[in-house]
Every structure is written in C-alpha cells, then in structure tokens.
Design an enzyme around this catalytic site. Structure first.
Site, PDB file in Angstrom:
ATOM      1  NE  ARG A   1      -4.337  -1.247  -0.003  1.00 44.16           N
ATOM      2  CZ  ARG A   1      -4.480  -2.253  -0.867  1.00 44.16           C
ATOM      3  NH1 ARG A   1      -3.534  -2.527  -1.733  1.00 44.16           N
ATOM      4  NH2 ARG A   1      -5.577  -2.973  -0.884  1.00 44.16           N
TER       5      ARG A   1
ATOM      6  CD  GLU B   1      -3.172   3.362  -5.459  1.00 39.23           C
ATOM      7  OE1 GLU B   1      -4.206   2.810  -5.878  1.00 39.23           O
ATOM      8  OE2 GLU B   1      -2.213   2.731  -4.993  1.00 39.23           O
TER       9      GLU B   1
ATOM     10  CG  HIS C   1      -3.277  -0.592  -7.075  1.00 35.97           C
ATOM     11  ND1 HIS C   1      -3.688   0.071  -5.937  1.00 35.97           N
ATOM     12  CD2 HIS C   1      -3.247  -1.911  -6.725  1.00 35.97           C
ATOM     13  CE1 HIS C   1      -3.905  -0.798  -4.965  1.00 35.97           C
ATOM     14  NE2 HIS C   1      -3.642  -2.015  -5.420  1.00 35.97           N
TER      15      HIS C   1
HETATM   16  P1  NAP Z   1      -1.005 -10.809   5.019  1.00 40.70           P
HETATM   17  O1  NAP Z   1      -0.976 -12.276   4.711  1.00 40.70           O
HETATM   18  O2  NAP Z   1      -1.890 -10.303   6.112  1.00 40.70           O
HETATM   19  O3  NAP Z   1       0.503 -10.359   5.264  1.00 40.70           O
HETATM   20  C1  NAP Z   1       0.893  -9.172   5.872  1.00 40.70           C
HETATM   21  C2  NAP Z   1       2.026  -9.521   6.808  1.00 40.70           C
HETATM   22  O4  NAP Z   1       2.582  -8.323   7.318  1.00 40.70           O
HETATM   23  C3  NAP Z   1       1.545 -10.355   7.990  1.00 40.70           C
HETATM   24  O5  NAP Z   1       1.973 -11.673   7.835  1.00 40.70           O
HETATM   25  C4  NAP Z   1       2.164  -9.663   9.194  1.00 40.70           C
HETATM   26  O6  NAP Z   1       2.931 -10.639   9.887  1.00 40.70           O
HETATM   27  C5  NAP Z   1       3.075  -8.606   8.610  1.00 40.70           C
HETATM   28  N1  NAP Z   1       3.045  -7.377   9.394  1.00 40.70           N
HETATM   29  C6  NAP Z   1       1.979  -6.673   9.813  1.00 40.70           C
HETATM   30  N2  NAP Z   1       2.368  -5.582  10.478  1.00 40.70           N
HETATM   31  C7  NAP Z   1       3.712  -5.607  10.482  1.00 40.70           C
HETATM   32  C8  NAP Z   1       4.715  -4.758  11.011  1.00 40.70           C
HETATM   33  N3  NAP Z   1       4.385  -3.658  11.702  1.00 40.70           N
HETATM   34  N4  NAP Z   1       6.011  -5.085  10.792  1.00 40.70           N
HETATM   35  C9  NAP Z   1       6.360  -6.192  10.121  1.00 40.70           C
HETATM   36  N5  NAP Z   1       5.451  -7.048   9.605  1.00 40.70           N
HETATM   37  C10 NAP Z   1       4.150  -6.745   9.788  1.00 40.70           C
HETATM   38  O7  NAP Z   1      -1.432  -9.978   3.729  1.00 40.70           O
HETATM   39  P2  NAP Z   1      -1.077 -10.325   2.210  1.00 40.70           P
HETATM   40  O8  NAP Z   1      -2.183 -11.121   1.623  1.00 40.70           O
HETATM   41  O9  NAP Z   1       0.316 -10.831   2.117  1.00 40.70           O
HETATM   42  O10 NAP Z   1      -1.164  -8.859   1.598  1.00 40.70           O
HETATM   43  C11 NAP Z   1      -0.270  -7.844   2.036  1.00 40.70           C
HETATM   44  C12 NAP Z   1      -0.749  -6.495   1.528  1.00 40.70           C
HETATM   45  O11 NAP Z   1      -0.532  -6.400   0.139  1.00 40.70           O
HETATM   46  C13 NAP Z   1      -2.242  -6.260   1.698  1.00 40.70           C
HETATM   47  O12 NAP Z   1      -2.518  -5.669   2.959  1.00 40.70           O
HETATM   48  C14 NAP Z   1      -2.607  -5.345   0.573  1.00 40.70           C
HETATM   49  O13 NAP Z   1      -2.703  -4.027   1.045  1.00 40.70           O
HETATM   50  C15 NAP Z   1      -1.452  -5.469  -0.409  1.00 40.70           C
HETATM   51  N6  NAP Z   1      -1.859  -5.980  -1.734  1.00 40.70           N
HETATM   52  C16 NAP Z   1      -1.644  -5.209  -2.839  1.00 40.70           C
HETATM   53  C17 NAP Z   1      -1.977  -5.698  -4.087  1.00 40.70           C
HETATM   54  C18 NAP Z   1      -1.738  -4.898  -5.338  1.00 40.70           C
HETATM   55  O14 NAP Z   1      -2.553  -4.931  -6.236  1.00 40.70           O
HETATM   56  N7  NAP Z   1      -0.607  -4.215  -5.454  1.00 40.70           N
HETATM   57  C19 NAP Z   1      -2.561  -6.968  -4.228  1.00 40.70           C
HETATM   58  C20 NAP Z   1      -2.766  -7.709  -3.084  1.00 40.70           C
HETATM   59  C21 NAP Z   1      -2.418  -7.209  -1.834  1.00 40.70           C
HETATM   60  P3  NAP Z   1       2.966 -10.584  11.480  1.00 40.70           P
HETATM   61  O15 NAP Z   1       1.526 -10.580  11.924  1.00 40.70           O
HETATM   62  O16 NAP Z   1       3.740 -11.762  11.906  1.00 40.70           O
HETATM   63  O17 NAP Z   1       3.660  -9.303  11.776  1.00 40.70           O
END
Ligand code: NAP
Length: 312
Positions: free
Chosen positions: A230, A259, A277
């Site tokens: 993000r 955005e 995006h």
């Molecule tokens: P996810 O499985 O929830 O992964 C996010 C990870 O970040 C969690 O495993 C969490 O691990 C870690 N985290 C949270 N806060 C943190 C912090 N302060 N420091 C370090 N690590 C932290 O989510 P995901 O499915 O991988 O997606 C991640 C993000 O990608 C989404 O939130 C979304 O905004 C973005 N995204 C963008 C697109 C795009 O089109 N560009 C597409 C899909 C997703 P811990 O709980 O162990 O900290």
C-alpha cells in the site's frame, strides 16, 4: 425476496448471472458517491471509502465485502461498533501479486524500461560492453518487509535466482524459513543489509510512513526498493529525494499514498518503474476476487458466517 445490494459496477463483467441469484443489485460506478438507502450489503472497490457517514446512510447494512485483500478503505472500528461484518479476498491474489513484484524486481535490476526507451527513441547505437549494466542477483540479499501470504510467495521465488532472504514480521514464520532459508531480523538490519527491499506489510497506523527520510538513509547506497503493498507505507517525497540524490538505486512501485494522484516529484524522479496498481490484475485472479466478495455476501445474507472475515 431478493436482497438489495450495492456492487461496484466495474465488477459486472467478471461475474456470471448464476453467481448473483437472490440479489437485487444496484451497480455503483467508482465515480458515483455511496448513496443513502436500504441496501443490506455493499461490495466496494478499494478506492471507495466506507466509514461512519456511509454506515449512517445505509442503516440496514449487514456486510461490507471488500473486493481486495487490503481493507484500509473501510473504517473497521465504526463497522464493528454497528455490528457490520467486513470481509476481504485473501489468498486468491497472492501468486499474481508475487509475480508482479518479481516483474518489478527484474525490470529494475536489469534496467528493462531504460532499454525499451533507448530502442524506441531510435538512439541505440549497438551492443556496448558497458551499456545499461544492471545488478547481478546471485549472492545478493532480498529483504521482505512483512512476510505474510504475498511476502512469502515473493520469497519462495527467490532461491533459484541465488538470493539470500531476510524478513521482518511480528511473529516468526518457521515453515517459510525451512522452505527458503529465510532469516528473521529486526527492521534496522533489514534496512542495512538488503540489496532489494520489497514491502509486503498492510497499511496500518503502525506501518504508515515506515519508509521515510530516516529509514531510507539507513538503506544501502544503490539498493532497490519495491512496493506492491500500500502506498502510504512510503513517504513519497522522501523517496523522491533519495532517488534524486542517488542514495537509493531505483524504485519499483505499484501503489501510491493518494491514488490515482502520484507525487509530482516521484513521477519525475530518476530510475523508477511506476505501475498503475495492477498487482492482482490477471483475469483469473480478478474473477476469483469478485466471486469471493459475492460469496461472502450470499453467505451472510442467508444467515451463515462469512467465508473470509477480517475480524472475528
Ligand atoms: P497478510 O498475509 O496479512 O501479510 C501481511 C504480513 O505483514 C503479515 O503476515 C504480518 O505478519 C506482517 N506485518 C503486519 N504488520 C507488520 C509490522 N508492523 N512489521 C512487520 N510485519 C508486519 O497480507 P497479504 O495477503 O500478504 O497482503 C499484504 C498487503 O498487500 C495487503 O494488505 C494489501 O494491502 C497489499 N496488496 C496489494 C496488491 C496490489 O494490487 N498491489 C494486491 C494484493 C495485496 P505478522 O503478523 O507476523 O507481523
């Protein structure tokens, strides 16, 4: 009787009529404001803010089924206070987004866009031993800021390229470490040791502005920064400054703080690949995202629990 629901009009072509039984749909285009009325569900795109005002205007709302895995466009506290469920679309977009992250890594490491521009401009004078020299990945370090679904999928693609993997997360990921040899470190070490730093944390109050002038200065000179998470995790003006000064080697971004507006200095900054995006933009993935969002609505409206709630 069919349930009245609001669904983003941009999802229409991705949904089959058979998926929409029992729903009386009002298609809501992205440029239309969220209306007032008796709708019981809303399926918004990530560009639509859904918070206190919207909840007040939709008094019968039971579910916000966001068509994205991120849900920073929804006021979760306001939703929970009103007993409104919020769902997202986790999992189905993981591989597509990890692929796009790698497209950015390779494009920047091997200066793909500069090469395309050179050929298109008609200025290419032929093979030269020192032309557009890039970064050899083998033996370098890939840092993952956040190693959830997408961060780990990006990491799993790294060993064949000979990259060492470091990651940060609040909780260790032992299976990921076993599978890839990744090592969990603190943020300081991640910043200092990464040749390529890829951001995969969600946008939360803790992560907003995490990459700023001070943290960028702690990165290796010449490092590559990638963000497919993000936009507001990065302070865009500070990133532009770091690129202008030549501290950061390059940046590949798919997401921005405001955005579709992109900070003018970032748009003008050198050595960037800026995408609109498109992390999850494959037809198969977008169909699955739309399907899960609608299944969440169908499930809740038929009295069952949601498939993918963002809080329980
Ligand atoms: P996810 O499985 O929830 O992964 C996010 C990870 O970040 C969690 O495993 C969490 O691990 C870690 N985290 C949270 N806060 C943190 C912090 N302060 N420091 C370090 N690590 C932290 O989510 P995901 O499915 O991988 O997606 C991640 C993000 O990608 C989404 O939130 C979304 O905004 C973005 N995204 C963008 C697109 C795009 O089109 N560009 C597409 C899909 C997703 P811990 O709980 O162990 O900290």
């Amino acid at each position: 009787m069919a349930h009245p629901v609001l669904v983003a009009a941009e999802l229409k072509n991705l949904l089959e009529p058979t998926q929409l039984v029992d729903l009386d749909i009002t298609w809501l285009a992205a440029d239309q404001p969220t209306p007032k009325g008796d709708w019981v569900a809303i399926v918004p795109l990530l560009s639509r803010w859904v918070g206190g005002t919207e909840f007040k205007n939709l008094p019968k709302l039971r579910i916000v089924a966001n068509c994205a895995v991120g849900y920073n466009n929804v006021d979760l506290v306001a939703a929970e206070m009103r007993g409104i469920l919020v769902t997202n679309t986790p999992g189905v977009l993981t591989e597509a987004t990890a692929d796009l992250t790698w497209a950015l890594i390779l494009a920047l490491a091997r200066r793909l866009v500069e090469g395309v521009d050179l050929v298109r401009s008609g200025q290419w004078t032929g093979w030269h031993p020192e032309q557009l020299l890039g970064l050899e990945l083998r033996g370098r370090t890939l840092g993952l800021l956040g190693a959830g679904r997408i961060g780990q999928a990006v990491g799993r693609r790294a060993p064949p390229f000979g990259l060492r993997i470091l990651y940060t997360a609040r909780t260790p990921k032992p299976e990921f470490e076993r599978e890839t040899g990744a090592r969990r470190v603190d943020t300081n070490q991640l910043l200092a040791d990464s040749d390529i730093l890829s951001i995969h944390v969600p946008s939360t109050p803790e992560t907003k502005g995490m990459i700023n002038g001070e943290t960028l200065a702690r990165m290796k000179r010449g490092a590559i920064l990638i963000n497919t998470s993000r936009g507001d995790v990065i302070r865009e003006e500070a990133l532009a400054t770091s690129l202008e000064l030549g501290h950061l080697g390059a940046a590949g971004l798919d997401v921005y703080a405001d955005e579709p507006h992109i900070h003018r200095r970032l748009r003008a900054a050198p050595r960037t690949v800026l995408l609109p995006h498109i992390g999850s933009a494959t037809e198969a993935t977008r169909r699955k995202m739309a399907a899960i969002a609608i299944e969440n609505v169908q499930s809740v409206l038929s009295g069952k629990p949601p498939l993918t709630p963002v809080y329980s």
